[in-house]
Design a protein around this motif. Structure first.
Motif, PDB file in Angstrom:
ATOM      1  N   ARG A 132       0.840  -1.211   0.000  1.00 25.96           N
ATOM      2  CA  ARG A 132       0.000   0.000   0.000  1.00 25.96           C
ATOM      3  C   ARG A 132       0.869   1.254   0.000  1.00 25.96           C
ATOM      4  O   ARG A 132       0.537   2.256  -0.654  1.00 25.96           O
ATOM      5  CB  ARG A 132      -0.936  -0.025   1.207  1.00 25.96           C
ATOM      6  CG  ARG A 132      -2.034  -1.072   1.109  1.00 25.96           C
ATOM      7  CD  ARG A 132      -3.156  -0.828   2.102  1.00 25.96           C
ATOM      8  NE  ARG A 132      -2.771  -1.128   3.470  1.00 25.96           N
ATOM      9  CZ  ARG A 132      -2.889  -2.317   4.046  1.00 25.96           C
ATOM     10  NH1 ARG A 132      -3.351  -3.352   3.342  1.00 25.96           N
ATOM     11  NH2 ARG A 132      -2.541  -2.509   5.301  1.00 25.96           N
TER      12      ARG A 132
ATOM     13  N   ASP B  69       2.318   1.938  -3.387  1.00 30.51           N
ATOM     14  CA  ASP B  69       1.280   2.575  -4.205  1.00 30.51           C
ATOM     15  C   ASP B  69       1.208   4.065  -3.876  1.00 30.51           C
ATOM     16  O   ASP B  69       1.274   4.924  -4.756  1.00 30.51           O
ATOM     17  CB  ASP B  69      -0.052   1.883  -3.936  1.00 30.51           C
ATOM     18  CG  ASP B  69      -1.193   2.476  -4.756  1.00 30.51           C
ATOM     19  OD1 ASP B  69      -0.956   3.381  -5.585  1.00 30.51           O
ATOM     20  OD2 ASP B  69      -2.346   2.046  -4.550  1.00 30.51           O
ATOM     21  N   LYS B  70       1.130   4.380  -2.587  1.00 31.68           N
ATOM     22  CA  LYS B  70       0.998   5.778  -2.154  1.00 31.68           C
ATOM     23  C   LYS B  70       2.205   6.618  -2.584  1.00 31.68           C
ATOM     24  O   LYS B  70       2.065   7.766  -2.993  1.00 31.68           O
ATOM     25  CB  LYS B  70       0.846   5.817  -0.633  1.00 31.68           C
ATOM     26  CG  LYS B  70       0.698   7.201  -0.057  1.00 31.68           C
ATOM     27  CD  LYS B  70       0.569   7.137   1.465  1.00 31.68           C
ATOM     28  CE  LYS B  70       0.505   8.532   2.071  1.00 31.68           C
ATOM     29  NZ  LYS B  70       0.438   8.470   3.557  1.00 31.68           N
TER      30      LYS B  70
ATOM     31  N   GLN C 255       4.022   6.024  -5.112  1.00 32.33           N
ATOM     32  CA  GLN C 255       4.118   5.913  -6.566  1.00 32.33           C
ATOM     33  C   GLN C 255       5.437   5.256  -7.007  1.00 32.33           C
ATOM     34  O   GLN C 255       6.006   5.596  -8.043  1.00 32.33           O
ATOM     35  CB  GLN C 255       3.971   7.292  -7.223  1.00 32.33           C
ATOM     36  CG  GLN C 255       2.607   7.927  -6.967  1.00 32.33           C
ATOM     37  CD  GLN C 255       2.425   9.246  -7.682  1.00 32.33           C
ATOM     38  OE1 GLN C 255       3.386   9.967  -7.941  1.00 32.33           O
ATOM     39  NE2 GLN C 255       1.184   9.570  -7.998  1.00 32.33           N
TER      40      GLN C 255
ATOM     41  N   SER D 102      -0.355   1.657  -9.264  1.00 32.08           N
ATOM     42  CA  SER D 102      -1.436   1.260  -8.366  1.00 32.08           C
ATOM     43  C   SER D 102      -2.014  -0.092  -8.736  1.00 32.08           C
ATOM     44  O   SER D 102      -2.277  -0.934  -7.861  1.00 32.08           O
ATOM     45  CB  SER D 102      -2.559   2.309  -8.373  1.00 32.08           C
ATOM     46  OG  SER D 102      -2.103   3.523  -7.850  1.00 32.08           O
TER      47      SER D 102
ATOM     48  N   LYS E 292      -2.092  -3.461  -6.435  1.00 34.42           N
ATOM     49  CA  LYS E 292      -3.373  -4.106  -6.137  1.00 34.42           C
ATOM     50  C   LYS E 292      -3.345  -5.582  -6.536  1.00 34.42           C
ATOM     51  O   LYS E 292      -3.759  -6.465  -5.766  1.00 34.42           O
ATOM     52  CB  LYS E 292      -4.499  -3.381  -6.876  1.00 34.42           C
ATOM     53  CG  LYS E 292      -5.900  -3.902  -6.581  1.00 34.42           C
ATOM     54  CD  LYS E 292      -6.948  -3.007  -7.241  1.00 34.42           C
ATOM     55  CE  LYS E 292      -8.360  -3.466  -6.903  1.00 34.42           C
ATOM     56  NZ  LYS E 292      -8.685  -4.769  -7.471  1.00 34.42           N
TER      57      LYS E 292
END
Length: 982
Positions: free
Chosen positions: A374, A377-378, A380, A384, A388
Motif C-alpha cells: 500500500r 502505491d501511495k 508511486q 497502483s 493491487k
C-alpha cells in the motif's frame, strides 16, 4: 479479488463422498469420546460435519482435548471475529510457574492446539478474512513465547539468581520475531524464527550459583526452545528455529548488544539484511523498557542504508538464484512458496524497495508485506494496479497455504496429490474442480513472476532462435549419411562426420524412449542443435559428444536442468569445456547434475572462497533446511563439498591458483565441513544425553586434531581425513533427563560425528575418516583425555607415531583443549632422542612402507611411495624436525613439509640448495599428483614420466641415511619390531 477464494459461510458446499466418509468416522469417534450432553452441544454447530471432513487437525484435536475445545466453542470463539485475536490472558492462566517441565509441555501443546481449532474453523468455513487469521496466529505465538520465557526465567532464578542492570532493574531478554512472525503474517503451521539478545554482560545476583548474564540467558533460551519444540505424546507446540542468529548453530544462543553490533558491522551478509527487515521485538515496552529502542536503532543502519541502495537488486537476484537452485535440488517445482511466481517472489518485490529506499523513506521500513504494498502505491514507486494485483495474488497464495496446512497441521506449500486432499483444497478455495484450482493458481503465479522479472530485471541470456538446418540435426529424419553431410562444414576433420552423426543418432534414439513430457522435448529442440554445433568444432567431436550425451541422458527427466542449459549458453559452453578438459570435475557433474547450477556464475570458478568464507557459505545453505531434517542436512553437506571441490578443480585447471593454494583451499573446505558436523553431532548428542557441565557447541570441551595431509594443510582431491579426538578431563555427569558420565558422552559424540561423515547417501560419503593414529590404534578409545594422551605420547608411542605428530594440528573444538594439545605436541617433539635409534626407526618404517605399498616397477613409477617420491620428502622433513627440535629452542614446529624445510634452511640444518631442491621436488610431485587426480588417473605413471626432481630427492635421502642404505644393500636384516603400518 479477481478470484472467489472463500466459501460462503452461510451456504457451505456439500462434501463429496470421500470427505463425508472422513466426517462420519470422526463423528463416531467423538460420540464415543464425549458424554451425551457435550456431544449434543458440539452438534449444535451447524458446520461441524463440514469441518470434520475438511480438517484432520480439528477433528483429532476435538477428540484428544475435548474439554478445552468445548470451552472455547461455548465462549463463542467460532462466531466471534475478535475472540482469537487476543489470547494473552488465557496463555498466562495456563502457563504458570511451579509445575514440572512434563506438565508444562502438556499445557503448552493443549493450549496451542485448542486455541488454533477456532482459527482453522473460521478460516475453512469462510467466517474470517486473511488479516484476522494472520493476526490471530501471530498473536497466539507471541503470547506463548513471552509467557514461556517468563516462567522459565522464574524457575532458573531460584538457582542462579537473576540478571539485573546497573540501575538494579531486572535486565530484559529481548526477542526478535523474524520472518512471518515479525511481519504479523504467521501461517498456520509455521516455524518460529527467533533471535535473542540482552543489553550487556555481567553476573547474576541472588542465587546459590553465580553465572554470567550470557550463560543465564542461554539457559533460558535452550529450555524455552526445548519446551516448545520437543515432540511428546501431545504433539509439539512450535518448531523453534534459532539459526538466524549470528554464526548460526555455531554461535551462542543469545548475544549481548555489543556482540550483535560487532557481528553485523563486520560479518553481516545480504540475506541477514533481508531477514531483519521483518524483525519485530516481541512484547511491549513493559517487556523491554528503554533497551528496545536502543537495540532497534543499533541495527537500523545495517538493514537500511542512508543512500539509494541499488545494490539491493543485484543481491536479491543472487539470493533468488540460490533459491531456484534449491528448488531444483529438492524438486520443489510445484511449490507455491519457493517456486517461480510463489509467495517468496511477492516478498522479494516488496523487500527490494524497502532495502533500496528504507533508509531515506522511513515509511518503507515496514514489516508487513501488505502494508508495504500500500505504501509503494501511495509513494508511486509501483503502479497502483500492480500493487493491487500483487496484494490480491499474495492473499490468494497465503490463503491456499493456510488452508492446506489446516488439513493436518503440516508445513506444506504445494498442492496435494491424493484425492481426499485435492477435494479439500478445491472446496477450501471455493472451486468447482481441482483442475480449475490448478489453472487459477498457475495464472496467479505467472502474473507474480512477470512482475518479479520486471522489478529484478533478471532476463535470461538465451537466444531461442534456432535456424532450420540446426533443428534438422535433432528433429529431422535424415539418414546418417545425410546428417554427416550437414555436419561436415562445421568440423575440423570432416572424416569424423559420420562417426559424429552416429553418436548424435544414438542419443536421440535413447531419449525418444524416455518419458520426458512435452516441455522436456521442446527444450531439447532448442538445446541439442546448439550443443551439436559447438561440439562439432572440437578436435574429436564423437568422443566429446559421448561425454556430453551421458550427462544429458542423466538429466533428461529433470526438465529444469535441460532448461538451465538451454537458457544459458555460456553455462552450456563451460560444461562442454569442463567435460573435455577436466575429467575429475566432469565426473562430479555427471554423477551429481545439481552442480550444473555452478556453471551459471563463472566468477565463482575463477577462485574458490577465502578460508573464512567457507563456514559462512555453508551455514547460509543449511539455514534453508529444517533443523530436524537430518537426512537433508547430511545431503546438503555432501552437495556443498562437491560444489566447492568443483570450484577448486576449475581454478586448478584454469591455473588461476598456484598448487599450494589449491591444497590450502581443499583443507579449509574440509575444516569447515568438519566443524559443521561437529556442531550437528554435538546438538544431537546433547539432545539425547544432556550437556557436560558448563559446555556448549561453542566450547564443547573437546578438540579435533587433524593428522597427515589434513594436519599439514596439504589435502588432495581424493584424500581421506586422519583425525584424533581429545577431551578435557571431566569425571562428572551430563546435565539432562538421560544423564551419563561425560566420558561416555564424548565417545557417543565422536561416534555420531563419524556417522554424519561416513554414512553413504545419494551424495556419497562426506569424507572417509581414519582414526588409526589415535593412542593404541584400532584398540584404543575413540576419544582420549588430555592427560592420557600426554602420557601415551611421552611413554608408549612409537617413533612413527611421533612422526605422525609432526603433521598434527588442532582444527576444531574448545580453544582451551586445542591450546593444551599444542603444548603437549611441542613438549613431545622437543623430547631428547637417541639420534642413531631415531634414524634407524625412521628408515625401518620407510622400508616397511615401500615393501607393502610401493607399486613401482621396471616400467612404472609410484608418485607417492616410489624412491624419491612424495613420502620420501615427508619422511626427510619429519626426521629432521624430530632430530633437531630438541637442540633448537627457537625452531618453529610447523605441521606442513614446506615450512619445516624452510626452518631447516633458516637454522642451517640443511643447505639452502638442498632445501630448495626438496621443496621444488615436493611441489612438482604434488602438482603432478593433482593433475592425475583431475584427469581421474591413478598415481602410477610411466617410468619415462617420472618427475626429474625425484633423482635429487633420492640423492639427499642417501646422504641422510647412508649407513642404513649400505646395511640394506649388504643384506643386513632391519628389525622393525612390532611397528604398526598405517
Amino acid at each position: 479479488m479477481p478470484y472467489s477464494i472463500v466459501p460462503n459461510k452461510d451456504n457451505l458446499p456439500d462434501l463429496p463422498e470421500v470427505l463425508q466418509k472422513e466426517a462420519s468416522i470422526y463423528t463416531d469417534r467423538l460420540k464415543k469420546r464425549l458424554d451425551a450432553e457435550d456431544f449434543a452441544k458440539l452438534c449444535e454447530q451447524k458446520d461441524l460435519n463440514y469441518v470434520l471432513g475438511m480438517s484432520d487437525f480439528i477433528a483429532k484435536t476435538l477428540i484428544q482435548f475435548p474439554k478445552p475445545c468445548l470451552e472455547l466453542i461455548a465462549k463463542g470463539a467460532i462466531e466471534s471475529d475478535s475472540f482469537s485475536l487476543n489470547r494473552e490472558e488465557a496463555v498466562k492462566a495456563a502457563i504458570v510457574s511451579g509445575v514440572s517441565d512434563i506438565e508444562l509441555k502438556k499445557r503448552l501443546r493443549i493450549l496451542r492446539r485448542s486455541s488454533m481449532v477456532p482459527i482453522a474453523w473460521r478460516d475453512l468455513t469462510g467466517r474470517a478474512d486473511i488479516e484476522e487469521i494472520f493476526t490471530s496466529l501471530s498473536n497466539l505465538a507471541e503470547a506463548i513465547v513471552l509467557q514461556t520465557v517468563r516462567v522459565v526465567r522464574a524457575s532458573l532464578s531460584n538457582v542462579f539468581g537473576n540478571a539485573f542492570d546497573k540501575d538494579g532493574k531486572e535486565m530484559p531478554l529481548l526477542i526478535f520475531g523474524m520472518g512471518k512472525l515479525g511481519g504479523g503474517e504467521l501461517n498456520f503451521s509455521s516455524d518460529l524464527d527467533l533471535i535473542f539478545s540482552y543489553p550487556y554482560d555481567g553476573q547474576t545476583v541472588g542465587g546459590s550459583r553465580v553465572i554470567s548474564h550470557q550463560e543465564f540467558f542461554a539457559k533460558i533460551v535452550q529450555r524455552v526452545s526445548n519446551l516448545l519444540s520437543d515432540t511428546t505424546v501431545d504433539g509439539f507446540c512450535y518448531r523453534v528455529d534459532l539459526r538466524l542468529r549470528p554464526f548460526g548453530d555455531a554461535g551462542p544462543l543469545v548475544h549481548s548488544f555489543d556482540a550483535l553490533s560487532v557481528y553485523y558491522e563486520t560479518q553481516g551478509r545480504t540475506w541477514e539484511r533481508y531477514a531483519l527487515v521483518k524483525a519485530k521485538l516481541l512484547g511491549t515496552k513493559d517487556d523491554w523498557g528503554d533497551y528496545g529502542g536502543e537495540l532497534i536503532e543499533m541495527l537500523r543502519p545495517f538493514v537500511y542504508r542512508r543512500y539509494l541502495d541499488f545494490g539491493a537488486i543485484e543481491s536479491l537476484r543472487k539470493l533468488k538464484h540460490m533459491i531456484e537452485a534449491e528448488v531444483r535440488r529438492r524438486n520443489l517445482n510445484g511449490n507455491f512458496k519457493l517456486g517461480s511466481g510463489g509467495i517468496r517472489e511477492v516478498e522479494f518485490i516488496a523487500q527490494v524497495f524497502e532495502l533500496m529506499r528504507g533508509g531515506r523513506i522511513p515509511e518503507l521500513s515496514e514489516r508487513s508485506l501488505r502494508v508495504t504494498l500500500r505504501k509503494l502505491d501511495k509513494l508511486q514507486l509501483l503502479p497502483s494496479d500492480v500493487c493491487k494485483r500483487l496484494d490480491e495474488n499474495y492473499i490468494y497464495l497465503r490463503r491456499l497455504e493456510n488452508s492446506i496446512q489446516e488439513f493436518a497441521d503440516q508445513q506444506i506449500q504445494s498442492l496435494p496429490q491424493n484425492l481426499r486432499d485435492e477435494e479439500r483444497c478445491r472446496i477450501a478455495m471455493n472451486k468447482a474442480s481441482f483442475a480449475e484450482l490448478k489453472a487459477e493458481l498457475q495464472a496467479v503465479m505467472d502474473e507474480v513472476h512477470e512482475e518479479f522479472c520486471k522489478v529484478i530485471r533478471d532476463e535470461p541470456d538465451a537466444d531461442h532462435s534456432v535456424d532450420r538446418d540446426s533443428a534438422e540435426l535433432w528433429e529431422s529424419t535424415l539418414s546418417l549419411d545425410e546428417m554427416a553431410e550437414v555436419l561436415e562444414p562445421l568440423m575440423k576433420d570432416p572424416k569424423k562426420a559420420l562417426d559424429y552423426a552416429k553418436s548424435v543418432d544414438e542419443l536421440r534414439r535413447l531419449l525418444v524412449r524416455l518419458p520426458m513430457g512435452p516441455v522436456g522435448r521442446k527444450t531439447l529442440v532448442y538445446l541439442m542443435p546448439f550443443l551439436i554445433k559447438e561440439i562439432a568444432a572440437d578436435d574429436d567431436p564423437p568422443a566429446l559428444f559421448k561425454k556430453v550425451g551421458l550427462l544429458i541422458e542423466k538429466v533428461a527427466l529433470r526438465t529444469t536442468y535441460l532448461q538451465l542449459l538451454s537458457e544459458n549458453h555460456q553455462a552450456c559452453l563451460r560444461l562442454i569445456s569442463l567435460l573435455k578438459d577436466n575429467a575429475f570435475a566432469g565426473s562430479l557433474i555427471s554423477a551429481h547434475p545439481i552442480l550444473l547450477d555452478e556453471l551459471i556464475a563463472p566468477h565463482y570458478l575463477n577462485a574458490p572462497p577465502k578460508p573464512d568464507e567457507y563456514m559462512a557459505m555453508l551455514r547460509e545453505k543449511l539455514l534453508r533446511i529444517d533443523p530436524d531434517d537430518l537426512e537433508d542436512q547430511m545431503e546438503e553437506l555432501r552437495l556443498f563439498k562437491k560444489i566447492m571441490v568443483l570450484r577448486i578443480a576449475m581454478s586448478d585447471r584454469a591455473e588461476s591458483l598456484p598448487l599450494m593454494k589449491i591444497s590450502d583451499s581443499l583443507t579449509w573446505l574440509a575444516e569447515a565441513l568438519i566443524r559443521e558436523i561437529s556442531i550437528l553431532a554435538w546438538n544431537q548428542t546433547v539432545k539425547r544425553f544432556g550437556t557436560p557441565p558448563g559446555r556448549s557447541a561453542a566450547d564443547p570441551g573437546f578438540a579435533i586434531i587433524g593428522y597427515g595431509k589434513l594436519g599439514g594443510i596439504e589435502l588432495g582431491y581424493k584424500s581421506d581425513l586422519d583425525m584424533v579426538f581429545i577431551r578435557d578431563i571431566d569425571d562428572s555427569m551430563t546435565e539432562g533427563d538421560h544423564s551419563v558420565p561425560c566420558s561416555m558422552f564424548y565417545q557417543r559424540l565422536v561416534q555420531r560425528l563419524l556417522h554424519l561423515s561416513t554414512t553413504r547417501m545419494s551424495g556419497g560419503v562426506l569424507y572417509d575418516l581414519d582414526m588409526r593414529l589415535r593412542p593404541d590404534g584400532d584398540s584404543g578409545m575413540l576419544v582420549t583425555d588430555t592427560a592420557a594422551f600426554e602420557a601415551y605420547q611421552e611413554k608408549r608411542a612409537w617413533t612413527w607415531e611421533h612422526q605422525a605428530l609432526v603433521r598434527a594440528r588442532p582444527i576444531a573444538g574448545s580453544h582451551k583443549v586445542m591450546d593444551r594439545f599444542e603444548d603437549i605436541r611441542s613438549k613431545v617433539l622437543r623430547m631428547p632422542r637417541d639420534d642413531e635409534k631415531l634414524k634407524q626407526d625412521v628408515f625401518a618404517m620407510r622400508c616397511k612402507m615401500r615393501d607393502h605399498l610401493d607399486r613401482s616397477g621396471k616400467t612404472l613409477f609410484d608418485l607417492k611411495q616410489g624412491r624419491g617420491g612424495m613420502v620420501d620428502i615427508e619422511f626427510i622433513a619429519q626426521y629432521l624436525l624430530l632430530r633437531e627440535a630438541p637442540k633448537h629452542p627457537d625452531m618453529v614446529l610447523w605441521s606442513d613439509n614446506v615450512r619445516i624445510l624452510d626452518e631447516c634452511s633458516r637454522l642451517n640444518i640443511l643447505s639452502k640448495a638442498d632445501v630448495t631442491t626438496l621443496k621444488d621436488a615436493y611441489i612438482a610431485i604434488r602438482g603432478y599428483y593433482h593433475r592425475v587426480s583431475l584427469a581421474d588417473l591413478p598415481r602410477i605413471v610411466a617410468i619415462e614420466d617420472k618427475p626429474k626432481e625425484c633423482a635429487d630427492v633420492e640423492r639427499i635421502w642417501r646422504k641422510l641415511f647412508a649407513k642404513e642404505e649400505e646395511d640394506l644393500s649388504a643384506g643386513i636384516k632391519i628389525d622393525i619390531k612390532h611397528q604398526i603400518l598405517k
